[in-house]
Design an enzyme around this catalytic site. Structure first.
Site, mmCIF file in Angstrom:
data_model
loop_
_atom_site.group_PDB
_atom_site.id
_atom_site.type_symbol
_atom_site.label_atom_id
_atom_site.label_comp_id
_atom_site.label_asym_id
_atom_site.label_seq_id
_atom_site.Cartn_x
_atom_site.Cartn_y
_atom_site.Cartn_z
ATOM 1 N N GLU A 1 0.975 -1.063 0.001
ATOM 2 C CA GLU A 1 -0.018 0.049 0.015
ATOM 3 C C GLU A 1 0.849 1.270 -0.128
ATOM 4 O O GLU A 1 0.575 2.076 -0.591
ATOM 5 C CB GLU A 1 -1.028 -0.183 1.171
ATOM 6 N N GLU B 1 -9.595 5.794 0.511
ATOM 7 C CA GLU B 1 -9.301 4.330 0.299
ATOM 8 C C GLU B 1 -9.594 4.205 -1.052
ATOM 9 O O GLU B 1 -10.927 4.057 -1.663
ATOM 10 C CB GLU B 1 -9.995 3.441 1.129
ATOM 11 N N HIS C 1 -4.726 6.135 0.723
ATOM 12 C CA HIS C 1 -4.519 4.877 1.174
ATOM 13 C C HIS C 1 -5.149 3.633 0.175
ATOM 14 O O HIS C 1 -5.762 4.146 -0.649
ATOM 15 C CB HIS C 1 -5.127 4.793 2.401
#
Ligand code: ZN
Length: 256
Positions: free
Chosen positions: A84, A219, A141
């Site tokens: 990530e 996200e 993220h």
């Protein structure tokens, strides 16, 4: 001979144009102001590549405004091991170039993507940009849900109470603009987050809690989902995320 003739022609043309009434050929036209000139945008590429090698440091508890949480986490990865931290870093670099090209000043919360480094902690990320009154902060993220079929993006902002009551309206506006830009770029809203509207409100994130400006955490997708992972690990996909996220920031700033 040819060059002499060419020089003569150029000299004549030059004289002629300089003699035109109101000619401004020798003065470059004034540059239009860059659309984001004077704006400061904080980009927070989630985690650091070396967090997993510095567990003692990143497990240390820090104050996030309404409680204590670990300094940071290792972040997730695709099933194939693409971290990530690297996804966030590459999207951030592309965003930085685009935003600077538009005239903005960009502050990154970490200086590199390296296995030798860890942090910074979420409280430092949260406060970054406060001192210079930055206009917006976007934290990048990738999620790591193992739920079957879980995919898509969601945008997190902090609630209309407590620490973040003063930034709530601005952060929600930035969240809506970010969701709209990702939607227009063809990204699907998360199908595994409550509500299914691509938004989430959380009060347990230091990155959001301690920020004095409009702040969202995105996200971008679920790295444990094959289709999302393919998108998030390709240069093409990362470019698409960066372009959409910059458009979201631009929409937000244009209204202010
Ligand atoms: Zn993360």
């Amino acid at each position: 001979m040819v060059s002499t003739l060419l020089a003569l022609v150029l000299a004549v043309v030059g004289t002629f144009s300089a003699d035109l009434p109101g000619a401004v050929a020798s003065t470059p036209p004034a540059r239009a102001a860059a659309p984001l000139a004077g704006r400061i945008v904080v980009i927070d590429p989630g985690h650091q590549l070396g967090n997993s090698r510095h567990l003692a440091q990143i497990d240390r508890l820090v104050w996030i405004g309404n409680g204590r949480k670990p300094c940071n986490t290792t972040g997730t990865a695709t099933h194939a091991g693409y971290p990530e931290a690297t996804f966030a870093w590459r999207v951030a670099q592309r965003m930085k170039r685009r935003l600077e090209g538009l005239g903005a000043r960009v502050i990154l919360t970490r200086p590199a993507n390296s296995t030798a480094l860890w942090g910074p902690c979420v409280d430092v990320r949260g406060r970054r940009g406060n001192a210079v009154h930055a206009d917006a902060k976007i934290s990048i993220h990738g999620d790591g849900s193992y739920a079957a079929g879980a995919h898509g993006f969601h945008v997190i902002y902090a609630p209309d109470n407590g620490l973040t009551a003063d930034t709530y309206r601005a952060s929600r506006a930035l969240a809506l603009d970010t969701r709209a830009a990702l939607g227009r770029a063809g990204f699907a809203r998360a199908n595994y987050v409550a509500g299914g509207d691509g938004l989430d409100v959380r009060s347990d994130l230091g990155t959001l809690n301690l920020s004095d400006m409009a702040t969202v955490m995105v996200e971008c997708g679920n790295m444990r989902n094959a289709a999302d992972a393919a998108r998030m690990t390709s240069a093409h996909g990362q470019r698409r995320y960066a372009r959409a996220l910059v458009r979201g920031v631009r929409s937000y700033l244009a209204a202010r």
